[in-house]
Structure formats: C-alpha cells, structure tokens
Design a protein around this motif. Sequence first.
Motif, PDB file in Angstrom:
ATOM      1  N   MET A 191       1.501  -5.139   0.324  1.00  0.00           N
ATOM      2  CA  MET A 191       0.592  -4.314   1.120  1.00  0.00           C
ATOM      3  C   MET A 191      -0.876  -4.459   0.682  1.00  0.00           C
ATOM      4  N   PRO A 192      -1.189  -4.340  -0.612  1.00  0.00           N
ATOM      5  CA  PRO A 192      -2.583  -4.578  -1.014  1.00  0.00           C
ATOM      6  C   PRO A 192      -3.062  -5.991  -0.688  1.00  0.00           C
ATOM      7  N   LEU A 202      -5.070  -0.960   5.543  1.00  0.00           N
ATOM      8  CA  LEU A 202      -3.647  -1.119   5.817  1.00  0.00           C
ATOM      9  C   LEU A 202      -2.930   0.177   5.480  1.00  0.00           C
ATOM     10  N   ALA A 203      -2.218   0.717   6.471  1.00  0.00           N
ATOM     11  CA  ALA A 203      -1.453   1.952   6.300  1.00  0.00           C
ATOM     12  C   ALA A 203       0.022   1.604   6.327  1.00  0.00           C
ATOM     13  N   ALA A 204       0.642   1.588   5.153  1.00  0.00           N
ATOM     14  CA  ALA A 204       2.048   1.213   5.004  1.00  0.00           C
ATOM     15  C   ALA A 204       2.890   2.485   4.867  1.00  0.00           C
ATOM     16  N   VAL A 223      -2.135   3.837   1.571  1.00  0.00           N
ATOM     17  CA  VAL A 223      -3.245   3.286   2.341  1.00  0.00           C
ATOM     18  C   VAL A 223      -4.067   2.421   1.404  1.00  0.00           C
ATOM     19  N   CYS A 224      -4.307   1.172   1.821  1.00  0.00           N
ATOM     20  CA  CYS A 224      -5.116   0.237   1.038  1.00  0.00           C
ATOM     21  C   CYS A 224      -6.422  -0.035   1.776  1.00  0.00           C
ATOM     22  N   ASN A 225      -7.487  -0.227   1.006  1.00  0.00           N
ATOM     23  CA  ASN A 225      -8.792  -0.476   1.616  1.00  0.00           C
ATOM     24  C   ASN A 225      -9.044  -1.975   1.746  1.00  0.00           C
ATOM     25  N   HIS A 229      -7.493  -2.257  -2.674  1.00  0.00           N
ATOM     26  CA  HIS A 229      -7.272  -1.145  -3.583  1.00  0.00           C
ATOM     27  C   HIS A 229      -6.511  -0.034  -2.868  1.00  0.00           C
ATOM     28  N   LYS A 230      -5.620   0.613  -3.574  1.00  0.00           N
ATOM     29  CA  LYS A 230      -4.937   1.767  -3.006  1.00  0.00           C
ATOM     30  C   LYS A 230      -5.889   2.959  -2.981  1.00  0.00           C
TER      31      LYS A 230
END
Length: 275
Positions: A191-192, A202-204, A223-225, A229-230
């Motif tokens: 995800m990151p 990204l919203a996993a 949520v990753c930017n 980064h989380k």
Amino acid sequence: MSDRIVKLALVQFQSVLGDTAASVEKACKMIDEAGKQGADLVIFPELATTGYHLATIGPDLATLTERVDGPSVTALREAAARNRVNLIVGISLEYDYQPGVPYNSSVIIDRDGNLMGTFDKVHLWAGERFWFRGGCDFPVFDMDFGRVGVMICYDAGFPEAARSLAMQGAEIIACPSAWCVQDKDIWETNMPCRALENTVFLAAVNRWGAEGDDLYMHGGSMVCNPRGHKLAQIEEEKEDILYVDVDLNDILKNRVTSPYLRDRRVDTYDMVMAY
C-alpha cells in the motif's frame, strides 16, 4: 492555493457472512455514523455485502449476487443521499448483458445517491477465479472534490493497476480488500509503495474478523500520502472507522519533489509490457 481538504472514512467492516440484508443494514448504520462526522468519502472493504469466505458464499452466489438496481445497491444509494456522502462498497454484481455471471465488484455512489459506476476486480486471487469473472479496465470517477480510482485487494500487488489509475488523473486510490493475516507483511509493503510510486493518496480498507475455520482478516486499514507515508492506521484488530483528512494539493507539491510520473521512460518498457 486554497486547501482541497477531503475527509475520508475507512470502514473496517465485519460482514454477516452469507446474509446480504443483515450486512447492508449494518453498513447503512455505519454510513449514518460517518455522515455525522462530516465524511466526504466512505469506503467499505471487498465483498462487504456478502462476506468473503468462498467455501461458504461460493455455492450461494446465484442468490447472493445482485444487479445494480437490486435491494443492496438501492439501500446504499439511499444511505449516501441521506448523509450527503460519496460511497464505495464491495459487492458481488452481475450485469444485464451477462446474467448469471458474478463479478467481485465495488459500486461507486455520489452524495445525491446516484450510481456513478462500478469497478470489477481485474486480478482474481486463487480460488476467486472459480466463482467470479475478472474485470477488464480501471475506470476513474469524478467526485465533487476530485478524481478517485478503485482497485480491489490483489489488484494492489500489480503496479500497473495503480499506475493505470494515476495516469488517468486519480488523486485518491481506494483499495477495498479482504486481506488475510498470513499476508499482513505484504499488505504493509504494497500500500505505501503504490502511493509513493504514483504520488497519490491511497486509502486501503481491509476487512476484519474470522470467516469459517480457515480465514482471518486482520484489518490494518490505512491511508498513505503521496510520499508513501502512513497518515493513519487502525492498529487494533477490531471493527472500526478510520477518519483521515487529506489535502489534495499535497499531490502537486510531491510531484515536484518526486516526479516519477513525469520521468517515466515509456519507450524503454515495451519488452516488459509485452510479457
């Protein structure tokens, strides 16, 4: 440049296995809760309306699978309009042009309760291919705050999936999932990476809970930017809603400092893409 703040609500959901009516009723209550918190986009996991355990739901897919005008989507559309939220929910769908053929899908609904469209999981995991037909494209949806793409669970393991969405202008990629605890390490890596290499949010959203004797989904929704980064994650293994505010302007800033999309060398990728 004015802020483009979007409040995400990731629903780490426990379905009522094999009972779409009960699952949807529960989901609508959680949509009501997210609406009270001012969410702009509420995202549920993969196959939220049916549960995921294929040994249980597979033989019953003929009755569990619905069309977009069925009772589950109708109830979800009403909940979205009632709460003025955009909505993404995992569901087993069939289409008028292919009756009796189930797809592992997500419905995408706007604040007015309009069905914006659907996404069908492209990369089917293991036994899914015995029950579902795979999708064939990666659409992007224009919501009132920005562009959103969807990929489902195993799709996240293929960089081409997220890249396809980013190249169509997706600013947020939602990844509804039913990710098992045995692959938690891969969840934490994929995800990151998909966020960073595409400089998107990204919203996993993962499922939580046990289904059958052989499937446990650990949650870990995050949520990753655009730097990978989380921003936030549900650390406890439980049903919960994760609220995260993201500023879509951060995408432009990070595409200056991490210009992966600009610096692609497509002319060198032909051989890779062909195999």
